[in-house]
Design an enzyme around this catalytic site. Structure first.
Site, PDB file in Angstrom:
ATOM      1  N   VAL A   1      35.220  38.446  53.550  1.00  0.00           N
ATOM      2  CA  VAL A   1      36.478  38.095  53.346  1.00  0.00           C
ATOM      3  C   VAL A   1      36.203  36.562  52.953  1.00  0.00           C
ATOM      4  CG1 VAL A   1      38.230  37.464  54.669  1.00  0.00           C
ATOM      5  CG2 VAL A   1      37.367  39.612  55.163  1.00  0.00           C
ATOM      6  N   PHE A   2      36.653  36.298  51.537  1.00  0.00           N
ATOM      7  CA  PHE A   2      36.544  35.066  51.115  1.00  0.00           C
ATOM      8  C   PHE A   2      37.473  33.735  51.720  1.00  0.00           C
ATOM      9  CE2 PHE A   2      34.995  37.761  47.362  1.00  0.00           C
ATOM     10  CZ  PHE A   2      33.654  37.554  47.861  1.00  0.00           C
TER      11      PHE A   2
ATOM     12  N   LYS B   1      45.312  36.404  28.313  1.00  0.00           N
ATOM     13  CA  LYS B   1      46.641  36.850  28.702  1.00  0.00           C
ATOM     14  C   LYS B   1      47.916  35.863  28.407  1.00  0.00           C
ATOM     15  CE  LYS B   1      45.559  40.992  30.136  1.00  0.00           C
ATOM     16  NZ  LYS B   1      45.686  42.123  29.315  1.00  0.00           N
TER      17      LYS B   1
ATOM     18  N   ASN C   1      34.691  43.616  41.924  1.00  0.00           N
ATOM     19  CA  ASN C   1      34.982  42.530  42.132  1.00  0.00           C
ATOM     20  C   ASN C   1      36.356  42.335  42.949  1.00  0.00           C
ATOM     21  OD1 ASN C   1      33.030  41.074  40.470  1.00  0.00           O
ATOM     22  ND2 ASN C   1      34.234  42.170  38.621  1.00  0.00           N
TER      23      ASN C   1
ATOM     24  N   ASN D   1      38.052  53.401  23.972  1.00  0.00           N
ATOM     25  CA  ASN D   1      36.876  53.554  23.570  1.00  0.00           C
ATOM     26  C   ASN D   1      36.021  53.427  24.514  1.00  0.00           C
ATOM     27  OD1 ASN D   1      36.638  50.936  24.733  1.00  0.00           O
ATOM     28  ND2 ASN D   1      35.918  49.759  23.365  1.00  0.00           N
TER      29      ASN D   1
ATOM     30  N   SER E   1      49.871  39.426  33.364  1.00  0.00           N
ATOM     31  CA  SER E   1      49.158  39.461  34.711  1.00  0.00           C
ATOM     32  C   SER E   1      49.689  38.072  35.343  1.00  0.00           C
ATOM     33  CB  SER E   1      47.636  39.197  34.508  1.00  0.00           C
ATOM     34  OG  SER E   1      47.352  38.889  36.031  1.00  0.00           O
TER      35      SER E   1
ATOM     36  N   TYR F   1      39.514  35.105  30.647  1.00  0.00           N
ATOM     37  CA  TYR F   1      40.265  36.553  30.892  1.00  0.00           C
ATOM     38  C   TYR F   1      41.705  36.113  30.953  1.00  0.00           C
ATOM     39  CZ  TYR F   1      42.748  39.986  32.859  1.00  0.00           C
ATOM     40  OH  TYR F   1      43.967  41.078  32.987  1.00  0.00           O
TER      41      TYR F   1
ATOM     42  N   ILE G   1      45.192  51.806  35.149  1.00  0.00           N
ATOM     43  CA  ILE G   1      46.760  51.815  35.022  1.00  0.00           C
ATOM     44  C   ILE G   1      47.202  52.699  34.001  1.00  0.00           C
ATOM     45  CG2 ILE G   1      48.588  50.296  35.164  1.00  0.00           C
ATOM     46  CD1 ILE G   1      46.950  47.799  35.795  1.00  0.00           C
TER      47      ILE G   1
HETATM   48  P1  NAD Z   1      40.777  49.432  33.051  1.00  0.00           P
HETATM   49  O1  NAD Z   1      39.618  48.699  32.661  1.00  0.00           O
HETATM   50  O2  NAD Z   1      40.785  50.599  34.058  1.00  0.00           O
HETATM   51  O3  NAD Z   1      41.513  49.999  31.821  1.00  0.00           O
HETATM   52  C1  NAD Z   1      41.424  49.482  30.395  1.00  0.00           C
HETATM   53  C2  NAD Z   1      41.079  50.552  29.339  1.00  0.00           C
HETATM   54  O4  NAD Z   1      40.926  49.828  28.173  1.00  0.00           O
HETATM   55  C3  NAD Z   1      39.697  51.216  29.737  1.00  0.00           C
HETATM   56  O5  NAD Z   1      39.778  52.626  29.627  1.00  0.00           O
HETATM   57  C4  NAD Z   1      38.801  50.824  28.644  1.00  0.00           C
HETATM   58  O6  NAD Z   1      37.787  51.688  28.180  1.00  0.00           O
HETATM   59  C5  NAD Z   1      39.863  50.414  27.458  1.00  0.00           C
HETATM   60  N1  NAD Z   1      39.574  49.475  26.445  1.00  0.00           N
HETATM   61  C6  NAD Z   1      38.987  48.325  26.753  1.00  0.00           C
HETATM   62  N2  NAD Z   1      38.676  47.400  25.352  1.00  0.00           N
HETATM   63  C7  NAD Z   1      39.114  48.492  24.604  1.00  0.00           C
HETATM   64  C8  NAD Z   1      38.899  48.360  23.205  1.00  0.00           C
HETATM   65  N3  NAD Z   1      38.740  47.246  22.657  1.00  0.00           N
HETATM   66  N4  NAD Z   1      39.494  49.465  22.781  1.00  0.00           N
HETATM   67  C9  NAD Z   1      39.978  50.665  23.104  1.00  0.00           C
HETATM   68  N5  NAD Z   1      40.020  50.760  24.574  1.00  0.00           N
HETATM   69  C10 NAD Z   1      39.710  49.735  25.060  1.00  0.00           C
HETATM   70  O7  NAD Z   1      41.819  48.183  33.393  1.00  0.00           O
HETATM   71  P2  NAD Z   1      43.177  48.557  34.174  1.00  0.00           P
HETATM   72  O8  NAD Z   1      43.007  47.776  35.505  1.00  0.00           O
HETATM   73  O9  NAD Z   1      43.711  49.624  33.948  1.00  0.00           O
HETATM   74  O10 NAD Z   1      44.111  47.167  33.448  1.00  0.00           O
HETATM   75  C11 NAD Z   1      44.821  47.621  32.205  1.00  0.00           C
HETATM   76  C12 NAD Z   1      45.485  46.441  31.727  1.00  0.00           C
HETATM   77  O11 NAD Z   1      46.247  45.744  32.634  1.00  0.00           O
HETATM   78  C13 NAD Z   1      44.422  45.313  31.031  1.00  0.00           C
HETATM   79  O12 NAD Z   1      45.062  44.783  29.799  1.00  0.00           O
HETATM   80  C14 NAD Z   1      44.553  44.352  32.295  1.00  0.00           C
HETATM   81  O13 NAD Z   1      44.257  43.137  31.767  1.00  0.00           O
HETATM   82  C15 NAD Z   1      45.733  44.462  32.815  1.00  0.00           C
HETATM   83  N6  NAD Z   1      45.895  43.829  34.066  1.00  0.00           N
HETATM   84  C16 NAD Z   1      45.070  44.530  35.099  1.00  0.00           C
HETATM   85  C17 NAD Z   1      45.144  44.117  36.329  1.00  0.00           C
HETATM   86  C18 NAD Z   1      44.464  44.775  37.377  1.00  0.00           C
HETATM   87  O14 NAD Z   1      44.183  44.024  38.546  1.00  0.00           O
HETATM   88  N7  NAD Z   1      43.992  45.913  37.310  1.00  0.00           N
HETATM   89  C19 NAD Z   1      46.157  43.098  36.682  1.00  0.00           C
HETATM   90  C20 NAD Z   1      46.891  42.455  35.632  1.00  0.00           C
HETATM   91  C21 NAD Z   1      46.749  42.859  34.367  1.00  0.00           C
HETATM   92  C1  WQD Z   2      42.373  39.663  46.093  1.00  0.00           C
HETATM   93  C2  WQD Z   2      42.237  38.868  47.462  1.00  0.00           C
HETATM   94  C3  WQD Z   2      39.985  37.520  47.035  1.00  0.00           C
HETATM   95  C4  WQD Z   2      37.034  40.687  47.057  1.00  0.00           C
HETATM   96  C5  WQD Z   2      41.939  39.157  40.261  1.00  0.00           C
HETATM   97  C6  WQD Z   2      42.188  38.461  38.908  1.00  0.00           C
HETATM   98  C7  WQD Z   2      43.603  38.697  38.211  1.00  0.00           C
HETATM   99  C8  WQD Z   2      44.182  40.076  38.363  1.00  0.00           C
HETATM  100  C9  WQD Z   2      43.645  40.769  39.659  1.00  0.00           C
HETATM  101  C10 WQD Z   2      44.105  40.885  36.090  1.00  0.00           C
HETATM  102  C11 WQD Z   2      41.717  37.287  47.262  1.00  0.00           C
HETATM  103  C12 WQD Z   2      39.812  38.559  48.443  1.00  0.00           C
HETATM  104  C13 WQD Z   2      38.276  40.066  47.083  1.00  0.00           C
HETATM  105  C14 WQD Z   2      36.325  40.595  48.260  1.00  0.00           C
HETATM  106  C15 WQD Z   2      37.707  39.277  49.269  1.00  0.00           C
HETATM  107  N1  WQD Z   2      43.527  40.790  37.188  1.00  0.00           N
HETATM  108  N2  WQD Z   2      38.611  39.296  48.278  1.00  0.00           N
HETATM  109  N3  WQD Z   2      36.582  39.935  49.160  1.00  0.00           N
HETATM  110  O1  WQD Z   2      41.907  37.516  42.963  1.00  0.00           O
HETATM  111  O2  WQD Z   2      44.135  38.390  43.127  1.00  0.00           O
HETATM  112  O3  WQD Z   2      42.961  38.820  41.068  1.00  0.00           O
HETATM  113  O4  WQD Z   2      42.488  40.519  39.870  1.00  0.00           O
HETATM  114  O5  WQD Z   2      44.988  40.228  35.444  1.00  0.00           O
HETATM  115  O6  WQD Z   2      43.623  38.255  36.997  1.00  0.00           O
HETATM  116  O7  WQD Z   2      41.864  37.038  39.083  1.00  0.00           O
HETATM  117  O8  WQD Z   2      42.375  39.938  43.032  1.00  0.00           O
HETATM  118  O9  WQD Z   2      41.093  42.033  44.171  1.00  0.00           O
HETATM  119  O10 WQD Z   2      39.676  39.945  43.220  1.00  0.00           O
HETATM  120  O11 WQD Z   2      41.047  39.751  45.149  1.00  0.00           O
HETATM  121  O12 WQD Z   2      38.049  38.572  50.448  1.00  0.00           O
HETATM  122  O13 WQD Z   2      35.182  41.382  48.179  1.00  0.00           O
HETATM  123  O14 WQD Z   2      40.837  39.620  48.133  1.00  0.00           O
HETATM  124  O15 WQD Z   2      39.638  36.327  47.780  1.00  0.00           O
HETATM  125  O16 WQD Z   2      42.343  36.880  48.030  1.00  0.00           O
HETATM  126  P1  WQD Z   2      42.705  38.350  42.672  1.00  0.00           P
HETATM  127  P2  WQD Z   2      41.028  40.316  44.017  1.00  0.00           P
END
Ligand code: NAD
Ligand code: WQD
Length: 344
Positions: A219-220, A155, A200, A33, A126, A151, A13
């Protein structure tokens, strides 16, 4: 133009947000990092925007190095804090790694802000904080449910740490953004999600299965209380999500927040099932995603999607990418990754 610190800026992101910030003329300093990203992401950002952002390989947990970084790039006006570990399953196995990485990083930044006269903070939260909401679509004032993983807990605790800190120091302002499910990639296919090992999350598993890296998507569960029995989520294009961060930063810099801490859902308002995602992905990309229904995944939420009205009305931001375009971009990115791997 204002200087913005983006922690985690080479991540999924973060990299898309850096692109949108640079397009709007902001000067970006990335701190990452590289624990879950690759330095080559900087090339992608440069290709898209023509600008290579400043980059510091620093762990946000390292207070002294972060302090020096703020000294070096003086006049940082806002921080967007993405850096965190985000694998739910890993957090269950290694809770202290998650509490240390996600919470100490946050505490360090909040502590350094007044020292370096930085007043504005955007935090990646999140929809996981809502657990299974009682009412859908879920609004920002819905109750926070007990976290289902360390995790998720980082948040929830992170949001509380921000609230308490800002209550004690009213010269700071924060916008907390609660993301729903970010998917897709930049239209150029120069940057996108880089999952580590077996994904995941659903979307990278879908694209990796479509390209033949994985034999079959599982598909879970198809026995949930939803129209087709599979779980429902609010999938949002990562570029839409990135643009919301630019809007949030501008709001903070303009001194427009109505409260010291504001919270916004970032979602589309549209709930889609796992089976709908697979079917639409296959249709728009003309590719098969072999899949089979298996048992439920432990800890999964049955259904959740956002009420985005608060973000729409207050921020003047709205997710605008279609689902079709979103799924096409995810596929284009996977194909680009495969081509790069072949070329190596
Ligand atoms: P990502 O892992 O792609 O990006 C996170 C980045 O932070 C990585 O580049 C990693 O190297 C860096 N990082 C981690 N720990 C660090 C540290 N201690 N110091 C410096 N850099 C560090 O993840 P993302 O999907 O881009 O997520 C970004 C943010 O959004 C995170 O806080 C995540 O929890 C949050 N978020 C993500 C999702 C999602 O589904 N992707 C959903 C909700 C919230
Ligand atoms: C989406 C849907 C699965 C994989 C997780 C974190 C949440 C947030 C986003 C950061 C679900 C289904 C998945 C697979 C499947 N992250 N699925 N087969 O569960 O909404 O959220 O990521 O904050 O905290 O819990 O996202 O992409 O894992 O799953 O059927 O191989 O897809 O059961 O219904 P989720 P996801």
């Amino acid at each position: 133009m204002a200087k913005i610190l983006v922690t985690g800026g080479t991540g999924y992101i973060g990299s898309h947000t850096v692109v949108e910030l640079q397009k709007e003329g902001f000067e970006v300093v990335i701190v990452d990092n590289l624990s879950n990203s690759n330095i080559e992401v900087l090339n992608g950002i440069e290709k898209i925007t023509g600008i290579r952002p400043a980059f510091e390989n620093i762990d946000c947990v390292d207070y002294v190095s972060m302090d020096r970084m703020f000294e070096k790039y003086n006049n940082i006006e806002a921080i967007i804090h993405f850096a965190a570990s985000k694998a739910v399953g890993e957090s269950v196995e290694k809770p202290l790694l998650y509490y240390r990485n996600n919470l100490v990083s946050l505490i360090n930044l909040l502590q350094l802000m007044p020292i370096h006269k930085v007043r504005n903070f955007v935090f990646s939260s999140s929809c996981t904080v809502y657990g299974q909401p009682d009412i859908l679509p879920v609004t920002e004032d819905a109750p926070i449910k007990p976290a289902l993983s360390p995790y998720g807990n980082t948040k929830q605790i992170g949001e509380e740490i921000i609230r308490d800190t800002i209550y004690a120091n009213s010269s700071l302002n924060s916008i907390i953004l609660r993301y729903f499910n970010p998917v897709g990639a930049h239209a150029s296919a120069e940057i996108g999600e880089l999952p580590n090992g077996v994904p995941n999350n659903l979307m990278p598993f879908v694209t990796q299965t479509a390209i033949g890296m994985r034999k079959q998507l599982q598909v879970f569960g198809d026995d949930y209380n939803t129209p087709d029995g599979s779980c429902i989520r609010d999938y949002i294009h990562v570029v839409d999500l990135a643009k919301a961060h630019v809007v949030a930063v501008k709001r903070l810099l303009a001194g427009k927040p109505k409260k010291n801490v504001e919270i916004f859902n970032l979602g589309t308002g549209r709930g889609l099932s796992v089976l709908e995602i697979i079917e639409t992905f296959e249709r728009v990309n003309g590719v098969k995603v072999p899949h089979k229904i298996v048992g439920r995944r432990e800890g999964d939420i049955e259904k959740v999607w956002a009420e985005p009205a608060h973000a729409n009305n207050e921020l003047g931001w709205k997710a605008s990418e279609t689902l079709e375009e979103t799924l096409r971009s995810a596929w284009a990115w996977e194909q680009n990754l495969a081509n790069r791997a072949k070329a190596e």
